[in-house]
Scaffold this motif. Structure first.
Motif, PDB file in Angstrom:
ATOM      1  N   GLN A 117      -3.907  19.454 -12.056  1.00  0.00           N
ATOM      2  CA  GLN A 117      -2.869  20.332 -12.606  1.00  0.00           C
ATOM      3  C   GLN A 117      -3.200  21.803 -12.344  1.00  0.00           C
ATOM      4  OE1 GLN A 117       0.085  19.582 -13.179  1.00  0.00           O
ATOM      5  NE2 GLN A 117       0.338  19.084 -15.357  1.00  0.00           N
ATOM      6  N   ARG A 118      -4.474  22.115 -12.358  1.00  0.00           N
ATOM      7  CA  ARG A 118      -4.892  23.480 -12.041  1.00  0.00           C
ATOM      8  C   ARG A 118      -4.463  23.840 -10.612  1.00  0.00           C
ATOM      9  NH1 ARG A 118     -10.228  23.310 -13.510  1.00  0.00           N
ATOM     10  NH2 ARG A 118      -9.758  24.261 -15.530  1.00  0.00           N
ATOM     11  N   GLU A 119      -4.684  22.893  -9.681  1.00  0.00           N
ATOM     12  CA  GLU A 119      -4.256  23.125  -8.299  1.00  0.00           C
ATOM     13  C   GLU A 119      -2.740  23.252  -8.211  1.00  0.00           C
ATOM     14  OE1 GLU A 119      -5.967  20.868  -5.023  1.00  0.00           O
ATOM     15  OE2 GLU A 119      -7.298  19.901  -6.478  1.00  0.00           O
ATOM     16  N   ALA A 120      -2.032  22.348  -8.880  1.00  0.00           N
ATOM     17  CA  ALA A 120      -0.574  22.364  -8.825  1.00  0.00           C
ATOM     18  C   ALA A 120      -0.011  23.662  -9.389  1.00  0.00           C
ATOM     19  CB  ALA A 120      -0.008  21.162  -9.587  1.00  0.00           C
ATOM     20  N   GLY A 121      -0.633  24.138 -10.463  1.00  0.00           N
ATOM     21  CA  GLY A 121      -0.142  25.342 -11.122  1.00  0.00           C
ATOM     22  C   GLY A 121      -0.300  26.601 -10.300  1.00  0.00           C
ATOM     23  N   ARG A 122      -1.129  26.542  -9.271  1.00  0.00           N
ATOM     24  CA  ARG A 122      -1.323  27.698  -8.398  1.00  0.00           C
ATOM     25  C   ARG A 122      -0.442  27.644  -7.157  1.00  0.00           C
ATOM     26  NH1 ARG A 122      -7.888  27.208  -9.033  1.00  0.00           N
ATOM     27  NH2 ARG A 122      -8.092  28.414 -10.953  1.00  0.00           N
ATOM     28  N   SER A 123       0.352  26.598  -7.030  1.00  0.00           N
ATOM     29  CA  SER A 123       1.146  26.427  -5.815  1.00  0.00           C
ATOM     30  C   SER A 123       2.445  27.230  -5.880  1.00  0.00           C
ATOM     31  CB  SER A 123       1.484  24.942  -5.615  1.00  0.00           C
ATOM     32  OG  SER A 123       2.430  24.511  -6.580  1.00  0.00           O
ATOM     33  N   PRO A 124       2.953  27.660  -4.735  1.00  0.00           N
ATOM     34  CA  PRO A 124       4.243  28.356  -4.698  1.00  0.00           C
ATOM     35  C   PRO A 124       5.386  27.492  -5.237  1.00  0.00           C
ATOM     36  CG  PRO A 124       3.064  28.627  -2.616  1.00  0.00           C
ATOM     37  CD  PRO A 124       2.310  27.605  -3.407  1.00  0.00           C
ATOM     38  N   ALA A 151       0.820  -1.215   0.000  1.00  0.00           N
ATOM     39  CA  ALA A 151       0.000   0.000   0.000  1.00  0.00           C
ATOM     40  C   ALA A 151       0.852   1.263   0.000  1.00  0.00           C
ATOM     41  CB  ALA A 151      -0.927   0.002   1.213  1.00  0.00           C
ATOM     42  N   CYS A 152       2.121   1.145   0.367  1.00  0.00           N
ATOM     43  CA  CYS A 152       2.999   2.314   0.425  1.00  0.00           C
ATOM     44  C   CYS A 152       3.385   2.750  -0.991  1.00  0.00           C
ATOM     45  CB  CYS A 152       4.237   1.999   1.255  1.00  0.00           C
ATOM     46  SG  CYS A 152       3.855   1.629   2.991  1.00  0.00           S
ATOM     47  N   ASP A 153       3.896   3.961  -1.106  1.00  0.00           N
ATOM     48  CA  ASP A 153       4.158   4.541  -2.425  1.00  0.00           C
ATOM     49  C   ASP A 153       5.419   3.992  -3.073  1.00  0.00           C
ATOM     50  OD1 ASP A 153       1.941   6.443  -2.450  1.00  0.00           O
ATOM     51  OD2 ASP A 153       3.004   7.381  -0.791  1.00  0.00           O
ATOM     52  N   ILE A 154       6.473   3.834  -2.301  1.00  0.00           N
ATOM     53  CA  ILE A 154       7.745   3.309  -2.818  1.00  0.00           C
ATOM     54  C   ILE A 154       8.220   2.245  -1.845  1.00  0.00           C
ATOM     55  CG2 ILE A 154      10.127   3.842  -3.449  1.00  0.00           C
ATOM     56  CD1 ILE A 154       9.264   6.705  -4.015  1.00  0.00           C
ATOM     57  N   VAL A 155       8.458   1.028  -2.345  1.00  0.00           N
ATOM     58  CA  VAL A 155       8.850  -0.079  -1.484  1.00  0.00           C
ATOM     59  C   VAL A 155      10.252  -0.544  -1.851  1.00  0.00           C
ATOM     60  CG1 VAL A 155       8.247  -2.369  -0.617  1.00  0.00           C
ATOM     61  CG2 VAL A 155       6.423  -0.801  -1.361  1.00  0.00           C
ATOM     62  N   LEU A 156      11.146  -0.489  -0.867  1.00  0.00           N
ATOM     63  CA  LEU A 156      12.477  -1.081  -0.977  1.00  0.00           C
ATOM     64  C   LEU A 156      12.496  -2.315  -0.090  1.00  0.00           C
ATOM     65  CD1 LEU A 156      14.679   2.119  -0.407  1.00  0.00           C
ATOM     66  CD2 LEU A 156      13.820   1.251  -2.567  1.00  0.00           C
ATOM     67  N   ALA A 157      13.214  -3.352  -0.504  1.00  0.00           N
ATOM     68  CA  ALA A 157      13.289  -4.556   0.317  1.00  0.00           C
ATOM     69  C   ALA A 157      14.715  -5.077   0.353  1.00  0.00           C
ATOM     70  CB  ALA A 157      12.361  -5.641  -0.233  1.00  0.00           C
ATOM     71  N   PRO A 169       8.636  19.119  -3.989  1.00  0.00           N
ATOM     72  CA  PRO A 169       7.357  19.836  -3.899  1.00  0.00           C
ATOM     73  C   PRO A 169       6.242  18.931  -3.375  1.00  0.00           C
ATOM     74  CG  PRO A 169       7.839  19.309  -6.186  1.00  0.00           C
ATOM     75  CD  PRO A 169       9.051  18.919  -5.395  1.00  0.00           C
ATOM     76  N   THR A 170       6.147  18.838  -2.052  1.00  0.00           N
ATOM     77  CA  THR A 170       5.273  17.866  -1.399  1.00  0.00           C
ATOM     78  C   THR A 170       3.815  17.992  -1.821  1.00  0.00           C
ATOM     79  OG1 THR A 170       6.751  18.093   0.495  1.00  0.00           O
ATOM     80  CG2 THR A 170       4.717  16.848   0.838  1.00  0.00           C
ATOM     81  N   PHE A 171       3.334  19.201  -1.965  1.00  0.00           N
ATOM     82  CA  PHE A 171       1.943  19.396  -2.381  1.00  0.00           C
ATOM     83  C   PHE A 171       1.706  18.731  -3.733  1.00  0.00           C
ATOM     84  CE2 PHE A 171      -1.314  22.012  -4.578  1.00  0.00           C
ATOM     85  CZ  PHE A 171      -2.384  21.745  -3.743  1.00  0.00           C
ATOM     86  N   GLY A 172       2.610  18.936  -4.665  1.00  0.00           N
ATOM     87  CA  GLY A 172       2.498  18.311  -5.978  1.00  0.00           C
ATOM     88  C   GLY A 172       2.598  16.796  -5.909  1.00  0.00           C
ATOM     89  N   LEU A 173       3.463  16.286  -5.033  1.00  0.00           N
ATOM     90  CA  LEU A 173       3.581  14.835  -4.882  1.00  0.00           C
ATOM     91  C   LEU A 173       2.281  14.246  -4.337  1.00  0.00           C
ATOM     92  CD1 LEU A 173       7.190  14.420  -3.410  1.00  0.00           C
ATOM     93  CD2 LEU A 173       6.456  14.538  -5.803  1.00  0.00           C
ATOM     94  N   GLY A 174       1.638  14.977  -3.432  1.00  0.00           N
ATOM     95  CA  GLY A 174       0.350  14.516  -2.926  1.00  0.00           C
ATOM     96  C   GLY A 174      -0.710  14.469  -4.010  1.00  0.00           C
ATOM     97  N   LEU A 175      -0.681  15.437  -4.925  1.00  0.00           N
ATOM     98  CA  LEU A 175      -1.624  15.422  -6.050  1.00  0.00           C
ATOM     99  C   LEU A 175      -1.338  14.248  -6.991  1.00  0.00           C
ATOM    100  CD1 LEU A 175      -1.809  19.236  -6.930  1.00  0.00           C
ATOM    101  CD2 LEU A 175      -3.379  17.894  -5.517  1.00  0.00           C
ATOM    102  N   ILE A 176      -0.047  13.923  -7.167  1.00  0.00           N
ATOM    103  CA  ILE A 176       0.305  12.745  -7.976  1.00  0.00           C
ATOM    104  C   ILE A 176      -0.314  11.494  -7.358  1.00  0.00           C
ATOM    105  CG2 ILE A 176       2.217  11.236  -8.659  1.00  0.00           C
ATOM    106  CD1 ILE A 176       3.910  13.786  -9.002  1.00  0.00           C
ATOM    107  N   LYS A 177      -0.214  11.366  -6.025  1.00  0.00           N
ATOM    108  CA  LYS A 177      -0.821  10.220  -5.359  1.00  0.00           C
ATOM    109  C   LYS A 177      -2.315  10.166  -5.628  1.00  0.00           C
ATOM    110  CE  LYS A 177       0.218   8.801  -1.278  1.00  0.00           C
ATOM    111  NZ  LYS A 177       0.612   8.572   0.144  1.00  0.00           N
TER     112      LYS A 177
END
Length: 262
Positions: free
Chosen positions: A233-240, A118-124, A203-211
């Motif tokens: 993308q509209r939300e991301a484009g308005r981010s700092p 369930a995690c986003d990136i898994v290393l083992a 850019p954490t906000f953008g990474l959250g939108l990717i999720k």
């Protein structure tokens, strides 16, 4: 008495360590509640921009601790257990608006395997194994196992793993696309920590939108997904962070992202 979950707040990210090594970090109610609380705290902490989940000792997580269920007068309602604990945990990981990295340091069995997936990136670690152990005791894969596996490795492999409960070594899991990569045992935590340190500068906000986009993709039509991409993308484009990324690109310098949406 030592906590069942170790919480280590680092510079920009948080390390969560399942800490029941004598039980291969299998879940009881205390561990469930502690992990959910830690994930909620990470979600609310603007200074936490990534989460790393791992296990103490020789295993990542053996799933449900069955010791409390031995000798019960009547069969427990496992559906209630799933509704109360496992499903909210998986939803919390997927919905968290920042990356969740999992470092699987040993066996990941049953719900332990599926919580890792369930995690986003898994290393083992190369010595790690993933086991859909449910069929060995007459149960059905839960914690998203029947959802994640077919999407990650295909229907044929998912059916065989669920029905046969054969262990999948880390290198095989990586080759099949079940996880991101397998690494030498001694390098696992170093690589996972370096990855989180990197993610904490992004850019954490953008990474959250990717999720959000990826989470919706499996159930969406192409048209619905295209519309969702437009809206996100509209939300991301308005981010700092977008403004900073463009400015840094034009000025040929490294960006300094805040990770915030506004």
């Amino acid at each position: 008495m030592e906590s069942v979950l170790l919480v280590d707040r680092r510079d920009g990210w948080t390390l969560l360590t399942l800490n029941r090594p004598d039980r291969l970090n299998s879940f009881n109610e205390d561990l469930h509640r502690a992990l959910r609380a830690a994930l909620d705290a990470a979600a609310a902490d603007a200074d936490c921009r990534a989460v790393l989940l791992t296990g103490a000792g020789r295993g990542f997580c053996a799933g449900q601790d069955l010791s409390a269920r031995v000798g019960l007068a009547e069969a427990p309602d496992l559906g209630t257990t799933i509704d109360t604990f496992y499903n909210p945990l998986v939803r919390s990981i997927r919905a968290l608006g920042k990356p969740v990295v999992c470092a699987v340091n040993g066996v990941a069995a049953g719900a332990g395997a599926n919580i890792a997936l369930a995690c986003d990136i898994v290393l083992a670690a190369r010595s790690a194994k993933f086991i859909q152990a449910f069929s060995k005791i007459g149960l059905v894969p839960d914690s998203g196992g029947t959802y994640f596996l077919p999407r990650l490795i295909g229907d044929a492999r998912a059916r065989a793993l669920a029905l046969l409960a054969e262990p999948v070594p880390a290198e095989q899991a990586a080759a099949w696309g079940m996880i991101w990569k397998a690494v030498d045992d001694g390098s696992l935590m170093g690589e996972a920590e370096a990855l989180c340190t990197h993610l904490a500068t992004q850019p954490t906000f953008g990474l959250g939108l990717i999720k959000q986009a990826l989470n919706a993709s499996a159930a969406n039509t192409l048209d619905a997904q295209l519309d969702l991409e437009r809206d996100l993308q509209r939300e991301a484009g308005r981010s700092p962070d977008y403004a900073e990324g463009v400015a840094a690109f034009m000025e040929k310098r490294a960006p300094t992202f805040t990770g915030r949406g506004s």
